[in-house]
Design a protein around this motif. Structure first.
Motif, mmCIF file in Angstrom:
data_model
loop_
_atom_site.group_PDB
_atom_site.id
_atom_site.type_symbol
_atom_site.label_atom_id
_atom_site.label_comp_id
_atom_site.label_asym_id
_atom_site.label_seq_id
_atom_site.Cartn_x
_atom_site.Cartn_y
_atom_site.Cartn_z
ATOM 1 N N LYS A 38 0.857 -1.174 0.000
ATOM 2 C CA LYS A 38 0.000 0.000 0.000
ATOM 3 C C LYS A 38 0.898 1.229 0.000
ATOM 4 O O LYS A 38 2.064 1.166 0.415
ATOM 5 C CB LYS A 38 -0.901 0.015 1.231
ATOM 6 C CG LYS A 38 -1.939 -1.073 1.204
ATOM 7 C CD LYS A 38 -2.854 -0.978 2.388
ATOM 8 C CE LYS A 38 -3.883 -2.105 2.302
ATOM 9 N NZ LYS A 38 -4.732 -2.155 3.471
ATOM 10 N N GLN A 39 0.353 2.340 -0.432
ATOM 11 C CA GLN A 39 1.102 3.596 -0.437
ATOM 12 C C GLN A 39 1.618 3.875 0.971
ATOM 13 O O GLN A 39 0.870 3.834 1.937
ATOM 14 C CB GLN A 39 0.196 4.733 -0.907
ATOM 15 C CG GLN A 39 0.925 6.035 -1.143
ATOM 16 C CD GLN A 39 0.002 7.103 -1.725
ATOM 17 O OE1 GLN A 39 -1.129 7.257 -1.299
ATOM 18 N NE2 GLN A 39 0.500 7.819 -2.710
ATOM 19 N N GLY A 40 2.921 4.103 1.086
ATOM 20 C CA GLY A 40 3.548 4.400 2.367
ATOM 21 C C GLY A 40 4.145 3.201 3.081
ATOM 22 O O GLY A 40 4.867 3.358 4.064
ATOM 23 N N ASP A 41 3.881 1.979 2.602
ATOM 24 C CA ASP A 41 4.474 0.786 3.207
ATOM 25 C C ASP A 41 5.978 0.745 2.951
ATOM 26 O O ASP A 41 6.452 1.208 1.912
ATOM 27 C CB ASP A 41 3.877 -0.494 2.605
ATOM 28 C CG ASP A 41 2.483 -0.828 3.098
ATOM 29 O OD1 ASP A 41 1.983 -0.146 4.021
ATOM 30 O OD2 ASP A 41 1.884 -1.779 2.549
ATOM 31 N N VAL A 42 6.702 0.133 3.882
ATOM 32 C CA VAL A 42 8.130 -0.103 3.680
ATOM 33 C C VAL A 42 8.261 -1.256 2.685
ATOM 34 O O VAL A 42 7.719 -2.336 2.907
ATOM 35 C CB VAL A 42 8.834 -0.457 5.005
ATOM 36 C CG1 VAL A 42 10.288 -0.844 4.751
ATOM 37 C CG2 VAL A 42 8.758 0.704 5.985
ATOM 38 N N ILE A 43 8.970 -0.998 1.573
ATOM 39 C CA ILE A 43 9.131 -2.042 0.555
ATOM 40 C C ILE A 43 10.546 -2.608 0.509
ATOM 41 O O ILE A 43 10.801 -3.599 -0.163
ATOM 42 C CB ILE A 43 8.741 -1.539 -0.848
ATOM 43 C CG1 ILE A 43 9.688 -0.437 -1.308
ATOM 44 C CG2 ILE A 43 7.313 -1.097 -0.896
ATOM 45 C CD1 ILE A 43 9.656 -0.217 -2.787
ATOM 46 N N GLY A 44 11.457 -1.968 1.219
ATOM 47 C CA GLY A 44 12.837 -2.421 1.218
ATOM 48 C C GLY A 44 13.686 -1.499 2.063
ATOM 49 O O GLY A 44 13.169 -0.657 2.806
ATOM 50 N N ALA A 45 14.988 -1.668 1.919
ATOM 51 C CA ALA A 45 15.921 -0.831 2.672
ATOM 52 C C ALA A 45 17.173 -0.605 1.845
ATOM 53 O O ALA A 45 17.525 -1.424 0.989
ATOM 54 C CB ALA A 45 16.274 -1.480 4.003
ATOM 55 N N VAL A 46 17.805 0.511 2.113
ATOM 56 C CA VAL A 46 19.075 0.833 1.467
ATOM 57 C C VAL A 46 20.112 1.018 2.570
ATOM 58 O O VAL A 46 19.876 1.713 3.554
ATOM 59 C CB VAL A 46 18.957 2.088 0.552
ATOM 60 C CG1 VAL A 46 18.482 3.297 1.313
ATOM 61 C CG2 VAL A 46 20.253 2.378 -0.162
ATOM 62 N N GLU A 47 21.237 0.321 2.411
ATOM 63 C CA GLU A 47 22.310 0.388 3.394
ATOM 64 C C GLU A 47 23.483 1.128 2.781
ATOM 65 O O GLU A 47 23.930 0.809 1.684
ATOM 66 C CB GLU A 47 22.735 -1.022 3.790
ATOM 67 C CG GLU A 47 23.830 -1.059 4.819
ATOM 68 C CD GLU A 47 24.243 -2.477 5.190
ATOM 69 O OE1 GLU A 47 25.325 -2.626 5.789
ATOM 70 O OE2 GLU A 47 23.508 -3.433 4.872
ATOM 71 N N SER A 48 23.955 2.126 3.498
ATOM 72 C CA SER A 48 25.119 2.874 3.033
ATOM 73 C C SER A 48 26.215 2.779 4.082
ATOM 74 O O SER A 48 26.031 2.142 5.121
ATOM 75 C CB SER A 48 24.741 4.348 2.802
ATOM 76 O OG SER A 48 24.580 5.016 4.034
ATOM 77 N N VAL A 49 27.322 3.418 3.811
ATOM 78 C CA VAL A 49 28.410 3.426 4.782
ATOM 79 C C VAL A 49 28.025 4.210 6.037
ATOM 80 O O VAL A 49 28.652 4.042 7.079
ATOM 81 C CB VAL A 49 29.711 3.994 4.167
ATOM 82 C CG1 VAL A 49 30.234 3.077 3.078
ATOM 83 C CG2 VAL A 49 29.523 5.396 3.640
ATOM 84 N N LYS A 50 26.980 5.028 5.948
ATOM 85 C CA LYS A 50 26.553 5.859 7.073
ATOM 86 C C LYS A 50 25.386 5.276 7.862
ATOM 87 O O LYS A 50 25.334 5.413 9.074
ATOM 88 C CB LYS A 50 26.109 7.246 6.577
ATOM 89 C CG LYS A 50 27.180 8.104 5.994
ATOM 90 C CD LYS A 50 26.581 9.435 5.591
ATOM 91 C CE LYS A 50 27.569 10.359 4.930
ATOM 92 N NZ LYS A 50 26.934 11.630 4.545
ATOM 93 N N ILE A 51 24.410 4.657 7.150
ATOM 94 C CA ILE A 51 23.135 4.349 7.781
ATOM 95 C C ILE A 51 22.368 3.304 6.968
ATOM 96 O O ILE A 51 22.673 3.077 5.807
ATOM 97 C CB ILE A 51 22.283 5.641 7.904
ATOM 98 C CG1 ILE A 51 21.075 5.452 8.785
ATOM 99 C CG2 ILE A 51 21.894 6.166 6.543
ATOM 100 C CD1 ILE A 51 20.367 6.763 9.134
ATOM 101 N N VAL A 52 21.376 2.699 7.604
ATOM 102 C CA VAL A 52 20.399 1.874 6.900
ATOM 103 C C VAL A 52 19.084 2.640 6.940
ATOM 104 O O VAL A 52 18.649 3.087 8.005
ATOM 105 C CB VAL A 52 20.224 0.490 7.557
ATOM 106 C CG1 VAL A 52 19.119 -0.297 6.874
ATOM 107 C CG2 VAL A 52 21.534 -0.283 7.533
ATOM 108 N N ALA A 53 18.469 2.819 5.768
ATOM 109 C CA ALA A 53 17.222 3.586 5.685
ATOM 110 C C ALA A 53 16.153 2.775 4.962
ATOM 111 O O ALA A 53 16.450 2.057 4.007
ATOM 112 C CB ALA A 53 17.468 4.904 4.944
#
Length: 142
Positions: free
Chosen positions: A64-79
């Motif tokens: 649904k609109q606004g649901d978490v569909i995944g994550a992106v991990e960088s050297v700084k943070i996971v979002a």
């Protein structure tokens, strides 16, 4: 005048429209196929730093609109990555597993995350166009 002889039908109809969320995701919507290609914005990737991994949604999963569909991990943070629109995942950018830096290099094109079969195109009205999104970025900078 030469302009009077040009038929308006000779100009291509814009079939793709790109919209943005306040959380820095984008969706490029193809009205003909009802497919929305989604990803994170160039601004988001610049704030994250070097992207090293992405958790992508599974094909066939409905969001649904606004649901978490995944994550992106960088050297700084996971979002978290939020879905800008409701729909079923019909394709993922599997190339991101081997080259996650595509998100840094081309966040709003080759670095797309997933394609959804859109349920409700009217949800696009809740999103920002490029002008409104750029204004949001200016406001956040101050």
């Amino acid at each position: 005048m030469w302009l009077s002889r040009i038929k308006l039908s000779s100009f291509p109809i814009r079939r793709f429209s790109t919209y943005f969320t306040k959380d820095h995701e984008w969706v490029s919507y193809n009205a003909a196929s009802k497919i929305g290609t989604i990803g994170i914005t160039d601004h988001a990737q610049s704030q994250l730093g070097d992207v090293v991994h992405l958790d992508l949604p599974e094909i066939g999963t409905h969001f649904k609109q606004g649901d978490v569909i995944g994550a992106v991990e960088s050297v700084k943070i996971v979002a978290d990555i939020y879905s800008p629109i409701s729909g079923k995942v019909v394709e993922i950018n599997s190339g991101l597993s081997k080259t996650p830096e595509l998100v840094n290099n081309a966040a709003e094109s080759d670095g797309w995350v997933a394609k959804l079969q859109v349920d409700k195109a009217e949800e696009l009205e809740k999103l920002l166009d490029r002008v409104k999104y750029d204004k949001l970025l200016q406001e956040e900078a101050h």
